[in-house]
Structure formats: C-alpha cells, structure tokens
Motif scaffolding. Structure first.
Motif, PDB file in Angstrom:
ATOM      1  N   ARG A   1      -2.059   5.253   9.611  1.00  0.00           N
ATOM      2  CA  ARG A   1      -1.800   5.888   8.360  1.00  0.00           C
ATOM      3  C   ARG A   1      -1.236   7.344   8.781  1.00  0.00           C
ATOM      4  O   ARG A   1      -1.365   8.084   9.595  1.00  0.00           O
ATOM      5  CB  ARG A   1      -3.135   6.393   7.971  1.00  0.00           C
ATOM      6  CG  ARG A   1      -3.304   5.957   6.439  1.00  0.00           C
ATOM      7  CD  ARG A   1      -4.734   6.269   6.078  1.00  0.00           C
ATOM      8  NE  ARG A   1      -5.068   5.643   4.796  1.00  0.00           N
ATOM      9  CZ  ARG A   1      -4.636   6.099   3.475  1.00  0.00           C
ATOM     10  NH1 ARG A   1      -3.916   7.167   3.675  1.00  0.00           N
ATOM     11  NH2 ARG A   1      -4.821   5.469   2.495  1.00  0.00           N
TER      12      ARG A   1
ATOM     13  N   GLN B   1       1.085   1.789   6.085  1.00  0.00           N
ATOM     14  CA  GLN B   1       0.722   1.142   7.353  1.00  0.00           C
ATOM     15  C   GLN B   1       1.374  -0.069   7.514  1.00  0.00           C
ATOM     16  O   GLN B   1       1.335  -0.624   8.522  1.00  0.00           O
ATOM     17  CB  GLN B   1      -0.870   0.965   6.922  1.00  0.00           C
ATOM     18  CG  GLN B   1      -1.625   2.096   7.048  1.00  0.00           C
ATOM     19  CD  GLN B   1      -3.210   1.868   7.444  1.00  0.00           C
ATOM     20  OE1 GLN B   1      -3.642   1.607   6.286  1.00  0.00           O
ATOM     21  NE2 GLN B   1      -3.516   1.754   8.547  1.00  0.00           N
TER      22      GLN B   1
ATOM     23  N   ASP C   1       0.383   3.824   1.790  1.00  0.00           N
ATOM     24  CA  ASP C   1       0.104   4.914   2.966  1.00  0.00           C
ATOM     25  C   ASP C   1       1.059   4.248   4.186  1.00  0.00           C
ATOM     26  O   ASP C   1       0.999   4.906   5.230  1.00  0.00           O
ATOM     27  CB  ASP C   1      -1.158   4.618   3.534  1.00  0.00           C
ATOM     28  CG  ASP C   1      -1.678   3.181   3.721  1.00  0.00           C
ATOM     29  OD1 ASP C   1      -1.017   2.460   3.776  1.00  0.00           O
ATOM     30  OD2 ASP C   1      -2.891   3.126   4.010  1.00  0.00           O
TER      31      ASP C   1
ATOM     32  N   ASP D   1       0.935  -1.098   0.046  1.00  0.00           N
ATOM     33  CA  ASP D   1      -0.135   0.073   0.023  1.00  0.00           C
ATOM     34  C   ASP D   1       0.854   1.172  -0.068  1.00  0.00           C
ATOM     35  O   ASP D   1       2.117   1.369   0.521  1.00  0.00           O
ATOM     36  CB  ASP D   1      -0.929   0.049   0.948  1.00  0.00           C
ATOM     37  CG  ASP D   1      -2.127  -0.957   1.196  1.00  0.00           C
ATOM     38  OD1 ASP D   1      -2.318  -1.613   0.199  1.00  0.00           O
ATOM     39  OD2 ASP D   1      -2.962  -1.094   2.084  1.00  0.00           O
TER      40      ASP D   1
HETATM   41 MG    MG Z   1      -4.026   1.817   4.480  1.00  0.00          MG
END
Ligand code: MG
Ligand code: UDP
Length: 330
Positions: free
Chosen positions: A218, A116, A114, A112
């Motif tokens: 996030r 995370q 972001d 991803d």
């Molecule tokens: Mg995420």
C-alpha cells in the motif's frame, strides 16, 4: 478458463459509429484514501491515454471521514470524473456496485484506490479482452506477503465456499478486472442485497480469463479489511453461495439417531446378559451437553441464513448516494 493465444472469439464490444459512451469506465471504491486518490487518478488517466482509450473514472467515496470526496471533486477539472459520495460506509461490495450502476462505458475496470494493483497490467488485460474474453480478472500470483494464519484461513474459507457449489469461485481472484458491458448489466440485474461480489462475478458466468499480478505494498494508510470485516464478508459469502451448512444437520441428525439406536441395542443386550447395571452418570451428562451443543450450533447456522433472508425481505437499498459530482466528460 485458460487464456489461449489462438483464441478465435470475436470482440465482445462491437464499436458502433458515433457511440457516445466511453470505451472504458474505471470504478474505484475509496474509503479514507485521501493520500492515495490523487496519484491513483493520475496513474489511471495516464495509462488510459497511453492506451488511446476514451474513458471516465467513477470514484465512489464509501463514507470516508478524511476528505477523500472533497479531494476528488477538487481534481474533477483535470480528469473525466464522476464522484459519488455514499451517505455512510456501506462496505466495498456495495461501493463497487454503486460505481457499476453509475458507469456507462462499453467496458468497466474495477480498481482499488490504494495503487496496490499495478495499472501497468491493464494493457495485457485489455489485449485479452479484445481477443474475446468478456471478463479478464487479476489473480494474485502468490500470497507471500500474508502471514501463515491468514493464508490458512483464506484457503479454508474458499474450500468451504466451493464445496458442492455450482460455480467455482477462483480463490486468489482480485476485484481488479475488466468486464464487458453485458457482464456489468447482468450483475446489475441481480436483485440481492447481501452482496458477495467475488461470488456474483463467477455466478454470472461469461467467457473469463485470469491474469496473474504481483500486488504492491500500500502507498499510504492501512488495509481497511481487518479480521473482523473479513470474517463478516466470509459469512456473507458462505450464506449467499452455499446451502450445505443448512443441510448438513439432516445427515448429522440421521447419524446421531443411528448411533443412539445401536447404543440402545447394546444396552438391552448388556442388561439381558449381565443384568441391570447403574448407568454411567458421566456418560449421560456428556451426551446431554454434546447434543445440546449440536442443537445450538445448528440453530445458529439457521440463524445466520435467516438473518440474511430477513435483510432481503426488508428490501432496503444496498447503498444510498448522498451526493454526486461531475459527468464523466472531459
Ligand atoms: Mg489494498
Ligand atoms: N474500501 C471501501 N470500503 C470499505 C473498505 C475498503 O471502499 O469498507 C476500498 C478501499 O478504499 C480500497 C479498496 O476498497 O480502495 C480495497 O481496500 P483495502 O486496500 O483496504 O483492502 P486490501 O487491499 O487490504 O484487501
């Protein structure tokens, strides 16, 4: 499959001399991640260099409106980037697929944008991959960060999804994973357009192993998966990987027919013993509404499947690439 330290598999990627392909392709779907993407690219690149891997980074801009694509192209001198801009938002599943189709590494890591998922787990995952697993996927160690309602819905969804299914879909698996090129090619060969990647990952099979990870909060922005989007994805998953919602109505139909037969015997018996009775108005009304509801429900379920069949028949592509930048080389 459970990872064993004493695995005797052979490495799935025999390295050929002068193979021009990078060892790793990172595929990163991104929707409005302008504030995260630079850091993500930096972290990914630093980690790949630390692990001494040749790599490319395929960033798929899934119809962002905040300049994510432009930000990525600005950074393309610093990293071996391939940037794809989809013509609109096609959803994460399609964005991942677009990235996979453009990747050329001997193994692919989906990540991803972001931050995370801690990139520090990559080393552990690579070790397992090198020991012979063709897929190493991350699972959430816990869901403590989610509220009880979401946890309840998620658990219910996976229970429905795997009921009578031929391939179990691990409930807490993330899209974050390493896949061998053979697995990626198998995924790319699947022609369906309604993509539920978590299901497809399991369906293609291969030797797989799970690694638990702790999700971080996030860094910037909000989750792109609201309840509505999750519900749509759940319906796509259910219609793509189950057929029991279609079949269950046969059982319900037989049960209703059996019950009404018993009821008719009872009414005949009652009439013979106690004579003709004025039938209960409320009972009839309730029965009509109940059966009407049941029929509408079963038609609705058929409709859900039919709409997916319709979209498959139309054969529209799952995504359209509007623009591409970079070649993935340093
Ligand atoms: Mg995420
Ligand atoms: N994403 C995407 N298209 C979408 C929704 C999300 O490419 O339609 C990307 C998003 O930019 C992120 C990843 O998919 O890189 C996971 O999304 P998000 O972090 O919002 O999901 P969550 O972590 O909350 O499940």
């Amino acid at each position: 499959m459970i990872y064993s330290e004493h695995s005797t598999f052979h490495s799935p990627t025999p390295t050929k001399v002068n193979d021009p392909r990078p060892e790793l392709s990172f595929v990163i779907p991104a929707l409005n991640e302008v504030d995260n993407i630079a850091q993500t690219l930096d972290d990914v690149s630093a980690e790949a260099k630390r692990l001494n891997k040749s790599f490319e980074i395929v960033v798929v801009d899934d119809g962002s409106s905040d300049g994510t694509y432009e930000r990525v192209t600005e950074l393309s001198d610093l990293y071996p980037i391939v940037a794809l801009r989809l013509s609109r938002n096609f959803g994460k599943e399609q964005a991942m697929f677009a990235g996979l189709s453009r990747s050329c590494g001997r193994a692919v890591v989906i990540l991803d944008a972001d931050l995370q998922e801690p990139i520090s787990t990559l080393e552990d995952m690579l070790e397992r991959y090198d020991s012979g697993y063709e897929v190493v996927y991350a699972v959430r160690a816990h869901r403590n960060d989610e509220n009880g309602f979401k946890r309840f819905l998620t658990a219910g969804f996976y229970r429905l999804l795997t009921w009578g299914s031929e391939c179990p879909i691990p409930p807490d698996a993330r899209d974050y994973r390493i896949m061998d090129r053979r697995v990626v090619d198998a995924l790319l060969s699947l022609p369906e357009r309604n993509k539920f990647m978590k299901g497809l990952f399991s369906w293609v099979g291969f030797r797989s192993c799970a690694v638990p990870i702790e999700l971080r909060p996030r860094q910037s922005g909000d989750s792109k998966f609201g309840l509505h989007k999750l519900f749509k994805l759940a319906l796509t998953g259910l219609t793509a990987f189950t057929d029991w919602p279609l079949r269950i109505w046969t059982v319900v139909g037989f049960a209703m027919a059996g019950l009404s037969m018993l009821l008719s015997f009872w009414i005949i018996l009652k009439t013979l013993i106690w004579g003709v009775d004025v039938p209960g108005f409320a009972t009839i009304t309730t029965a009509i509404f109940f059966l009407g509801g049941l029929q509408l429900m079963s038609i609705g379920v058929i409709g859900e499947y039919l709409s997916r069949v319709f979209s498959e028949v139309k054969q529209r592509p799952g995504f359209i690439i509007a623009e591409e930048h970079g070649s993935g080389a340093d």
